[in-house]
Design an enzyme around this catalytic site. Structure first.
Site, mmCIF file in Angstrom:
data_model
loop_
_atom_site.group_PDB
_atom_site.id
_atom_site.type_symbol
_atom_site.label_atom_id
_atom_site.label_comp_id
_atom_site.label_asym_id
_atom_site.label_seq_id
_atom_site.Cartn_x
_atom_site.Cartn_y
_atom_site.Cartn_z
ATOM 1 N N PRO A 122 26.735 19.078 3.577
ATOM 2 C CA PRO A 122 25.743 18.484 2.673
ATOM 3 C C PRO A 122 26.311 17.518 1.641
ATOM 4 O O PRO A 122 27.525 17.380 1.462
ATOM 5 C CB PRO A 122 25.112 19.705 1.991
ATOM 6 C CG PRO A 122 25.417 20.858 2.869
ATOM 7 C CD PRO A 122 26.734 20.552 3.489
ATOM 8 N N GLU A 123 25.385 16.903 0.930
ATOM 9 C CA GLU A 123 25.704 16.011 -0.184
ATOM 10 C C GLU A 123 26.612 16.723 -1.191
ATOM 11 O O GLU A 123 26.363 17.863 -1.574
ATOM 12 C CB GLU A 123 24.398 15.571 -0.860
ATOM 13 C CG GLU A 123 24.593 14.630 -2.039
ATOM 14 C CD GLU A 123 23.277 14.163 -2.657
ATOM 15 O OE1 GLU A 123 23.317 13.249 -3.502
ATOM 16 O OE2 GLU A 123 22.203 14.713 -2.294
#
Length: 315
Positions: free
Chosen positions: A45-46
């Site tokens: 993820p980010e």
């Protein structure tokens, strides 16, 4: 992996915030698990490495910052990484050992000028262990602008692989039509959209991008709880009254015709797996190719400044 099929793994989890080793350990463990299950491409993820400090104010009000917030900021800076650097070397060894492509959201320190600026970045590492490229988020969203600088056109990265061209944009920059078009114009086949947005409206964006770009879209979000926040943060009181689940996730994989290959995963950590049939990309472009037969370059033109920002030109 062959030229027509690729097995992808999308990791939905969260490390201990501001704890670099926690993130590195989770990347190592999840990558090895995914590789054992046949993954060719593993996506995180980010800002998985460095952390997404949801809910924290860093002691900021309009017009002022306080000492405790500056201390938390220093801690955040310490949890960031250099590209290239010690952590990318370690991740390269992991990718080489497991034979996978890694795409990881990281907090990146500026190495060229003051080292006082951080970026929300996405780093691409190949199965040969090399850093293949990176992308810096062009516009941090809302109060994220207190944390991260702005990227530039030099990192609108798309990478050639044996299974097509991979690239992507981070979270809400996917709502920027011209940024998306810059991806399509580079012939992107697998579009990676790490995010911190767990709302239902984000899912509508993913399906739209898939239909618009006629590409597979992989979105990866953290499932995070307050347990992942160190209680000794100076600004911990910012989240004390928040729900235990700070981000419910919503990672998903979408086909080039906008249908879910894997539906969103909510309210738990996990790894999403899918084997993508890349022939669907060509088939989907039969009736719509956004930068091909369905474009009108005689009417519309895209201009992208790919020059790297260089502050010294102004000195």
């Amino acid at each position: 992996m062959n030229s027509q099929h690729i097995r992808v793994a999308v990791v939905q989890d969260a490390p201990i915030l501001f704890n670099k080793q926690s993130a590195m350990d989770k990347i190592d463990g999840h990558t090895r698990d995914a590789a054992e299950q046949g993954a060719d491409l593993v996506v995180f993820p980010e800002v998985f490495l460095g952390g997404y400090p949801r809910g924290l104010s860093f002691g900021t009000r309009v017009g002022s910052r306080n000492t405790d917030g500056r201390k938390d900021w220093e801690r955040y800076w310490e949890s960031a990484i250099d590209i290239p650097g010690t952590e990318t070397d370690t991740l390269g060894e992991l990718a080489k050992e497991t034979g996978v492509y890694l795409v990881i959201g990281v907090v990146e320190r500026d190495q060229e000028f003051s080292r006082g600026t951080l970026y929300n970045s996405m780093v691409y590492i190949g199965p040969d262990g090399k850093v293949l490229g990176k992308h810096r988020k062009l516009v941090p969203t809302g109060s994220e602008r207190l944390l991260w600088g702005q990227g530039d056109g030099s990192t609108l990265t798309v990478i050639d692989t044996p299974f097509g061209r991979i690239g992507g944009l981070i979270c809400w920059e996917n709502y920027m039509p011209l940024a998306r078009t810059s991806m399509y114009a580079q012939g992107i086949d697998i579009y990676i959209a790490p995010t911190a947005d767990a709302r239902d409206t984000w899912q509508a964006a993913l399906r739209h991008i898939a239909c618009e770009g006629r590409c597979f879209v992989i979105s990866c979000n953290q499932y995070s709880t307050k347990d992942s926040y160190p209680a000794d943060l100076a600004c911990y009181e910012d989240v004390e009254q928040d729900p235990d689940i700070l981000s419910r996730g919503g990672s998903a994989i979408v086909s080039p015709l906008g249908e879910y290959v894997v539906e969103p995963l909510y309210n738990e950590k996990g790894i999403l797996f899918a084997t993508l049939d890349l022939s669907q990309i060509v088939q989907s472009r039969y009736d719509f190719d956004v930068v091909g037969h369905y474009s009108r370059p005689d009417v519309f033109q895209l201009v992208v400044n790919r020059k790297k920002q260089d502050i010294t030109q102004f000195l």
